[in-house]
Design a protein around this motif. Structure first.
Motif, PDB file in Angstrom:
ATOM      1  N   GLY A 148       2.647   1.552   3.483  1.00  9.49           N
ATOM      2  CA  GLY A 148       1.270   1.169   3.747  1.00  9.49           C
ATOM      3  C   GLY A 148       0.288   1.846   2.813  1.00  9.49           C
ATOM      4  O   GLY A 148      -0.672   1.222   2.337  1.00  9.49           O
ATOM      5  N   LEU A 149       0.509   3.110   2.545  1.00 13.15           N
ATOM      6  CA  LEU A 149      -0.377   3.828   1.627  1.00 13.15           C
ATOM      7  C   LEU A 149      -0.335   3.232   0.223  1.00 13.15           C
ATOM      8  O   LEU A 149      -1.357   3.170  -0.473  1.00 13.15           O
ATOM      9  CB  LEU A 149       0.017   5.313   1.578  1.00 13.15           C
ATOM     10  N   VAL A 150       0.843   2.777  -0.195  1.00 13.16           N
ATOM     11  CA  VAL A 150       0.975   2.233  -1.542  1.00 13.16           C
ATOM     12  C   VAL A 150       0.440   0.807  -1.622  1.00 13.16           C
ATOM     13  O   VAL A 150      -0.358   0.465  -2.509  1.00 13.16           O
ATOM     14  CB  VAL A 150       2.448   2.283  -1.994  1.00 13.16           C
ATOM     15  N   LEU A 151       0.865  -0.043  -0.689  1.00  9.53           N
ATOM     16  CA  LEU A 151       0.525  -1.457  -0.780  1.00  9.53           C
ATOM     17  C   LEU A 151      -0.919  -1.752  -0.375  1.00  9.53           C
ATOM     18  O   LEU A 151      -1.588  -2.564  -1.015  1.00  9.53           O
ATOM     19  CB  LEU A 151       1.487  -2.275   0.087  1.00  9.53           C
ATOM     20  N   LEU A 152      -1.395  -1.103   0.679  1.00  4.41           N
ATOM     21  CA  LEU A 152      -2.733  -1.414   1.185  1.00  4.41           C
ATOM     22  C   LEU A 152      -3.831  -0.678   0.433  1.00  4.41           C
ATOM     23  O   LEU A 152      -5.010  -1.017   0.582  1.00  4.41           O
ATOM     24  CB  LEU A 152      -2.815  -1.088   2.680  1.00  4.41           C
ATOM     25  N   SER A 153      -3.468   0.333  -0.345  1.00  2.44           N
ATOM     26  CA  SER A 153      -4.499   1.070  -1.069  1.00  2.44           C
ATOM     27  C   SER A 153      -5.139   0.235  -2.178  1.00  2.44           C
ATOM     28  O   SER A 153      -6.243   0.535  -2.623  1.00  2.44           O
ATOM     29  CB  SER A 153      -3.899   2.347  -1.674  1.00  2.44           C
ATOM     30  N   VAL A 154      -4.456  -0.811  -2.617  1.00  2.00           N
ATOM     31  CA  VAL A 154      -5.006  -1.665  -3.681  1.00  2.00           C
ATOM     32  C   VAL A 154      -5.746  -2.875  -3.116  1.00  2.00           C
ATOM     33  O   VAL A 154      -6.271  -3.688  -3.873  1.00  2.00           O
ATOM     34  CB  VAL A 154      -3.879  -2.141  -4.615  1.00  2.00           C
TER      35      VAL A 154
END
Length: 324
Positions: free
Chosen positions: A174-180
């Motif tokens: 979630g931190l990787v995918l939703l941060s963008v």
């Protein structure tokens, strides 16, 4: 007078059920027969779903959790029923003030009414939970059911893909995918949860379908020439869906908690969306000076998650014959 004996009646077989009855029933169905099959109201009352509903109605855990969920869904759809204020209307002059007349939960750091934001926060959280659960259940059930029914290379391919998704830590993902993602709507969060949530349900569906397709009535249907589509939709799926429903019901509460966690970390829902996770994140900085800011949204979140988990447990107990 002595009772007369009908020779035709004496020649009739006395054993009911068995493979012959299953074959005859399937033959009549395949030929489009709509006549009675010997299953009266008593047989329907002994079905899995009838027995499950009979038990659920008498289970206080189910009644309490269902009433609570109905109330939460109502205020998610119509928050104006119990909250007349505006969750985005704030007054910095009342920042972190406690309870006041007409504002029982006090104010947050921005001077917004905590009660109103707690009520309106149910909409985003429940929307994410329901949509993510429906999406993951549909995707996982279809893929897992097809893999379990047909087997072979399709089953092997799906299992390897599911293993890849199982290896992704959900918070890190979630931190990787939703941060963008820059959208403040619920749909990126829903899509992320579906993307990482379907493998669990697919494994449950796969195992349930493998068990169901080995039953005698499925083998009888296959021997009588029933198509794969007919066997899957009419005989296998109705008898394999119960474990999926149980897992999906419990997962709904988990997904609501996951949305709050991602929003707390700043990668889930974003302002101006009103969410329990956002309010908890904002309240964490002032927990010593204004604990009421954290108490109410966190309490609402905990009650909602607990209600769905209790509902899932009640449904599991009703649908599992071994627990009766």
């Amino acid at each position: 007078m002595p009772e007369s004996h009908d020779p035709h009646q004496a020649m009739a077989p006395t054993g009911g059920g068995g493979a012959m009855d299953l074959a005859m029933t399937e033959a009549e169905t395949l030929q489009g027969s709509t006549g009675p099959t010997g299953a009266g109201p008593e047989a329907k009352a002994r079905s899995l779903w009838s027995d499950a509903w009979h038990q659920l109605r008498r289970n206080p855990v189910f009644i309490v959790s269902a009433l609570l969920i109905v109330f939460l869904v109502l205020i998610a759809i119509w928050p104006q029923l119990i909250a007349s204020g505006d969750p985005l209307k704030c007054d910095l002059g009342k920042s972190e003030q406690g309870s006041a007349p007409g504002h029982p939960f006090g104010y947050d750091t921005q001077g917004c009414d905590v009660y109103t934001r707690t009520v309106y926060g149910a909409r985003a959280s429940i929307t994410v939970g329901v949509c993510a659960t429906v999406g993951a259940a549909l995707l996982g059930s279809v893929l897992g059911g097809l893999a379990g029914f047909f087997g072979g290379w399709w089953d092997a391919l799906l299992s390897r893909i599911a293993d890849i998704f199982f290896g992704i830590p959900i918070i890190l993902g979630g931190l990787v995918l939703l941060s963008v993602v820059t959208s403040s709507t619920v749909w990126p969060v829903v899509g992320f949860i579906v993307l990482l949530g379907w493998p669990q349900i697919s494994r449950i569906a796969r195992g349930s379908v493998i068990t169901a397709k080995q039953n005698d009535y499925v083998q009888a249907a296959r021997a009588l020439g029933a198509s794969n589509t007919r066997m899957l939709l009419r005989h296998v799926a109705p008898n394999a869906v119960a474990p999926v429903i149980v897992v999906a019901t419990i997962a709904l509460g988990t997904y609501i908690a996951l949305e709050a966690t991602l929003s707390f970390l700043g990668v889930g829902l974003r302002p101006p969306t009103v969410s329990w996770g956002i309010d908890i994140s904002n309240a964490a900085q002032s927990i010593r000076n204004a604990p009421h800011m954290l108490l109410w949204p966190a309490g609402a979140l905990s009650i909602t998650v607990l209600a769905f988990i209790m509902l899932g447990d009640a449904v599991r107990d009703a649908l599992d014959p071994k627990l009766r």
